[in-house]
Motif scaffolding. Structure first.
Motif, PDB file in Angstrom:
ATOM      1  N   GLN A  88       0.603  -1.299   0.179  1.00  0.00           N
ATOM      2  CA  GLN A  88      -0.097  -0.076   0.123  1.00  0.00           C
ATOM      3  C   GLN A  88       0.692   0.610  -0.170  1.00  0.00           C
ATOM      4  O   GLN A  88       1.170   1.425   1.336  1.00  0.00           O
ATOM      5  N   THR A 102      -7.688   3.167   6.286  1.00  0.00           N
ATOM      6  CA  THR A 102      -7.552   2.085   6.316  1.00  0.00           C
ATOM      7  C   THR A 102      -8.735   1.039   5.614  1.00  0.00           C
ATOM      8  O   THR A 102      -8.147  -0.257   5.331  1.00  0.00           O
ATOM      9  N   TYR A 112     -14.971   0.425  18.339  1.00  0.00           N
ATOM     10  CA  TYR A 112     -14.487  -0.660  16.941  1.00  0.00           C
ATOM     11  C   TYR A 112     -13.359  -0.477  17.713  1.00  0.00           C
ATOM     12  O   TYR A 112     -12.629   0.373  17.849  1.00  0.00           O
TER      13      TYR A 112
HETATM   14  C1  UD1 Z   1      -8.709   2.954  13.478  1.00  0.00           C
HETATM   15  C2  UD1 Z   1     -10.512   2.243  13.055  1.00  0.00           C
HETATM   16  C3  UD1 Z   1     -11.188   2.980  14.695  1.00  0.00           C
HETATM   17  C4  UD1 Z   1     -10.176   2.165  15.923  1.00  0.00           C
HETATM   18  C5  UD1 Z   1      -9.123   1.683  15.952  1.00  0.00           C
HETATM   19  C6  UD1 Z   1      -8.917   1.166  16.747  1.00  0.00           C
HETATM   20  C7  UD1 Z   1     -10.814   3.798  10.938  1.00  0.00           C
HETATM   21  C8  UD1 Z   1     -10.782   4.512  10.058  1.00  0.00           C
HETATM   22  N1  UD1 Z   1     -10.682   3.613  12.197  1.00  0.00           N
HETATM   23  O1  UD1 Z   1      -8.310   4.018  13.815  1.00  0.00           O
HETATM   24  O2  UD1 Z   1     -12.219   3.210  15.268  1.00  0.00           O
HETATM   25  O3  UD1 Z   1     -11.678   2.776  16.689  1.00  0.00           O
HETATM   26  O4  UD1 Z   1      -8.410   1.211  14.991  1.00  0.00           O
HETATM   27  O5  UD1 Z   1      -7.017   1.068  17.172  1.00  0.00           O
HETATM   28  O6  UD1 Z   1     -10.103   1.902  10.109  1.00  0.00           O
HETATM   29  N2  UD1 Z   1      -2.936   1.406   8.329  1.00  0.00           N
HETATM   30  C9  UD1 Z   1      -2.653   0.486   7.105  1.00  0.00           C
HETATM   31  N3  UD1 Z   1      -3.085   1.617   6.064  1.00  0.00           N
HETATM   32  C10 UD1 Z   1      -3.177   2.495   6.363  1.00  0.00           C
HETATM   33  C11 UD1 Z   1      -4.160   3.353   7.914  1.00  0.00           C
HETATM   34  C12 UD1 Z   1      -3.914   2.350   8.187  1.00  0.00           C
HETATM   35  O7  UD1 Z   1      -2.466  -0.678   6.635  1.00  0.00           O
HETATM   36  O8  UD1 Z   1      -3.281   3.231   5.009  1.00  0.00           O
HETATM   37  C13 UD1 Z   1      -2.940  -0.018   9.397  1.00  0.00           C
HETATM   38  C14 UD1 Z   1      -2.114   1.088  10.178  1.00  0.00           C
HETATM   39  O9  UD1 Z   1      -0.546   0.436  10.089  1.00  0.00           O
HETATM   40  C15 UD1 Z   1      -2.892   0.161  11.927  1.00  0.00           C
HETATM   41  C16 UD1 Z   1      -4.352  -0.358  11.299  1.00  0.00           C
HETATM   42  O10 UD1 Z   1      -4.284  -0.260  10.216  1.00  0.00           O
HETATM   43  O11 UD1 Z   1      -2.075  -0.991  12.072  1.00  0.00           O
HETATM   44  C17 UD1 Z   1      -5.276   1.537  12.238  1.00  0.00           C
HETATM   45  O12 UD1 Z   1      -4.895   1.726  11.617  1.00  0.00           O
HETATM   46  P1  UD1 Z   1      -4.777   3.115  12.440  1.00  0.00           P
HETATM   47  O13 UD1 Z   1      -3.804   4.510  11.931  1.00  0.00           O
HETATM   48  O14 UD1 Z   1      -4.644   3.301  13.345  1.00  0.00           O
HETATM   49  O15 UD1 Z   1      -6.151   3.760  13.214  1.00  0.00           O
HETATM   50  P2  UD1 Z   1      -7.055   4.575  13.965  1.00  0.00           P
HETATM   51  O16 UD1 Z   1      -6.904   6.118  13.651  1.00  0.00           O
HETATM   52  O17 UD1 Z   1      -6.067   4.383  14.943  1.00  0.00           O
END
Ligand code: UD1
Ligand code: MG
Length: 458
Positions: free
Chosen positions: A72, A78, A166
């Protein structure tokens, strides 16, 4: 029914302030991502897809054959992350379980329950109710039914009051998931493609949305900072310590115990404070480990005593300590040390790639490398095997009942026959015959009438 697992692991982990990708930081000796991969393996999915981005090469090397990796680049949220995984998903009707590479302690039973709650036809969300829900996506319900997930930054003041959140993990019907992902938009507070927006889409499609509560808070905790990593480490260690104590292991203090691997044991095993166990360690019945020992990839025999401050590292070859052996304090056992029953290894003694038969003793300040040592051998203080000629390693063979005096140098390859005695201070470069005294040092002389030099008179 087909099960896909997607593990999101592209994020940078800015708050770790580290050059190491976040998911590769270690918890209880294993990278965060490896914890998730090991748990996923228990579910035996048709496909495991890991979404990589930051530090992709290193993360992909960690994944190895455990899954397929998709990149990605850049990271647009996400939802965007899961979009990258779509081409790699098994298309058969079924369930896609979405996990996080930085939420390491998710239990296999919870992941299984989440996938079952989806069952290929419902959208199942793993949720938890928190005292402080700040930062999390809120579960918005109407008349009890889940309507949407609203991200903290997009939530209204009244939605900020919701404490049901969540966890970042869900299971969705694969076909519908693809459709919903294709329809995601990024018109939100963070300008990201939110995976969580698919909840409202499912509701609009009439697909049932179910919330599955996590079994406990620990299994849904993510790691974002060194402090959170350390906090999770303590929880894992506490949990492991409790399981060992329940199985009868006597830990002097469960708060001062670290296991970074697997510890198997017999009955009546005792472990004092401050010990670290790594890799695969076995402690047989009645084994005792003193304070502040580090033991990695080793088998410790029944009734053996490892005195404090001993370092045992079997690395890939392993170390074996026989029954009733006494090791340390301050001993160092290196890979390939195979010690028989009742062997004694004392302070500041180093043993590497050597076999010591029953009852052999090296009690003080010594080195045994690439040696085969017979039964009841007494290996004197300060004696060493010179096993390395600068290019090659050579073996030293010491027969049964040999007595090696103090401060000897055994220049390998060399053999000391059964019952040989080596006079203290000898440098042995030729084989020593069985049963004889071999001495190799300058004869002692005394000079009568000799006088010490004196300072000139002033
Ligand atoms: C996300 C959830 C939120 C939840 C929280 C729990 C979404 C939009 N929000 O928020 O509802 O309460 O997790 O911790 O999903 N990642 C990628 N690529 C990206 C962005 C993120 O691989 O472009 C991965 C990150 O490395 C991580 C995970 O996805 O492992 C979650 O991403 P993060 O940015 O931490 O989401 P939150 O804002 O915490
Ligand atoms: Mg997060």
């Amino acid at each position: 029914m087909s099960l896909n697992v997607v593990i999101m692991a592209a994020g940078k982990g800015t708050r770790m302030r580290s050059a190491v990708p976040k998911v590769l930081h270690r918890l209880a000796g294993r990278p965060l991502l490896q914890h998730v991969l090991d748990t996923v393996a228990q579910l035996a999915p048709q496909r495991t897809v890991v979404v990589t981005g930051h530090g992709a090469e290193r993360v992909e090397a960690q994944v190895g054959a455990a899954g397929r990796c998709v990149r990605q680049q850049p990271q647009l949220g996400t939802g965007h992350a899961v979009q990258q995984a779509v081409p790699a998903l098994d298309d058969a009707a079924g369930t896609t379980l979405i996990l996080n590479g930085d939420v390491p302690l998710i239990a296999a039973s919870t992941a299984r329950a989440l996938a079952a709650a989806c069952g290929g036809e419902r959208l199942a969300l793993l949720t938890v109710t928190l005292e402080d829900a700040a930062g999390y996506g809120r579960i918005v319900r109407q008349a009890g039914a889940v309507q949407a997930i609203v991200e903290h930054k997009d939530a209204s003041p009244s939605q900020h009051q919701i404490r049901e959140v969540y966890t970042g993990m869900m299971a969705a019907p694969t076909g519908a998931l693809k459709r919903w992902l294709a329809a995601l938009r990024n018109d939100n507070a963070q300008g990201e493609f939110y995976l969580t927006d698919i909840v409202a889409m499912a509701v609009a499609d009439g697909v049932p949305v179910v919330a599955t509560a996590a079994a406990n808070e620990t299994e849904v905790l993510g790691v974002n900072s060194p402090a959170q990593l350390a906090e999770l480490e303590r929880r894992v260690q506490r949990h492991q310590a409790e399981a060992l104590m329940e199985a009868g292991v006597r830990l002097a203090d469960p708060a001062r115990f670290d296991l970074r691997g697997t510890l198997t044991h017999g009955q009546d095993v005792e472990i004092d404070v401050g010990c670290v166990f790594e890799g695969q360690v076995h402690l047989a019945d009645d084994a005792r480990v003193g304070a502040h020992c580090v033991i990695r990839n080793a088998r410790i025999g029944a009734g053996a005593v490892i005195h404090p401050f001993t370092h045992i590292d079997g690395d890939t070859q392993g170390v074996t300590v026989g029954a009733g052996a006494l090791i340390g304090p301050y001993a160092r056992l290196r890979p390939g040390a195979v010690l028989g029953d009742e062997v004694h290894i004392g302070n500041f003694v180093e043993v590497k790639n050597s076999t010591l038969a029953k009852g052999a003793k090296a009690n003080h300040l010594a080195y045994l490398g690439d040696a085969t040592v017979g039964e009841r051998v007494n290996y004197g203080a300060g004696s060493i095997t010179a096993n390395y000629d600068g290019a090659n390693k050579h073996r030293t063979v010491i027969g049964n009942d040999v007595h090696v005096g103090s401060n000897c140098v055994l220049i390998a390859p060399v053999t000391l026959g059964d019952g040989a005695t080596i006079g203290g201070g000898s440098t042995i470069s030729k084989d020593a015959p069985a049963g004889q005294l071999t001495v190799s040092r300058a004869r002692q002389v005394s000079l009568s009438g000799w006088q010490r030099p004196r300072k000139p008179a002033k």
